[in-house]
Design a protein around this motif. Structure first.
Motif, short mmCIF file in Angstrom:
data_model
loop_
_atom_site.label_atom_id
_atom_site.label_comp_id
_atom_site.label_asym_id
_atom_site.label_seq_id
_atom_site.Cartn_x
_atom_site.Cartn_y
_atom_site.Cartn_z
N ASN A 81 31.03 -61.78 4.77
CA ASN A 81 30.47 -63.09 4.42
C ASN A 81 30.59 -63.39 2.93
N TRP A 82 31.42 -62.65 2.22
CA TRP A 82 31.64 -62.89 0.79
C TRP A 82 32.82 -63.83 0.62
N TYR A 83 32.69 -64.75 -0.32
CA TYR A 83 33.76 -65.71 -0.62
C TYR A 83 34.02 -65.71 -2.11
N VAL A 84 35.26 -66.00 -2.48
CA VAL A 84 35.65 -66.04 -3.87
C VAL A 84 36.33 -67.38 -4.14
N GLN A 85 36.06 -67.93 -5.32
CA GLN A 85 36.68 -69.21 -5.68
C GLN A 85 38.08 -68.96 -6.21
N GLU A 86 39.02 -69.69 -5.66
CA GLU A 86 40.41 -69.69 -6.13
C GLU A 86 40.80 -71.13 -6.38
N SER A 89 39.15 -74.16 -4.30
CA SER A 89 38.68 -73.85 -2.96
C SER A 89 38.05 -72.46 -2.92
N PHE A 90 37.39 -72.17 -1.84
CA PHE A 90 36.80 -70.85 -1.64
C PHE A 90 37.47 -70.19 -0.44
N LYS A 91 37.74 -68.89 -0.59
CA LYS A 91 38.40 -68.13 0.47
C LYS A 91 37.63 -66.84 0.69
N PRO A 92 37.70 -66.29 1.90
CA PRO A 92 37.07 -64.99 2.12
C PRO A 92 37.60 -63.97 1.13
N LEU A 93 36.71 -63.11 0.66
CA LEU A 93 37.09 -62.10 -0.32
C LEU A 93 38.21 -61.20 0.21
N LYS A 94 38.15 -60.88 1.47
CA LYS A 94 39.19 -60.02 2.07
C LYS A 94 40.11 -60.82 2.95
#
Length: 94
Positions: A81-86, A89-94
């Motif tokens: 359930n972790w997301y990272v901003q790229e 937009s935001f994408k799942p960390l994995k």
């Protein structure tokens, strides 16, 4: 609820009712806190911090210093359930 001592300060570790984890995971959280030791003294009343563990996920702690030194695990966020901003937009960390 767990009680522990770091540098002569007595702390209480408790878990919010919505945090449903096994006893071995609770003990792993306690051991993680013992590893950061003196760093706990740097947090003021009302602060919060997060620890990331591979086994449990992101553990959110709330700090109380009045009337006692209390750490409350207010939530646990599993890694899926972790997301990272790229960029925008935001994408799942994995």
């Amino acid at each position: 609820m767990y009680r522990f001592s770091i540098d002569g300060e007595e702390w209480i570790l408790r878990f919010s009712p919505q945090v449903l984890i096994e006893t071995d995971e609770k003990q792993a959280i306690l051991m993680s806190l013992l590893h950061i030791g003196k760093t706990l003294a740097e947090f003021s009343h009302g602060n919060a911090f997060i620890m990331f563990t591979k086994k449990i996920g992101a553990i959110v702690f709330d700090v109380e210093r009045i009337p006692s030194f209390i750490l409350t695990v207010s939530n646990i966020v599993p890694e899926e359930n972790w997301y990272v901003q790229e960029k925008n937009s935001f994408k799942p960390l994995k």
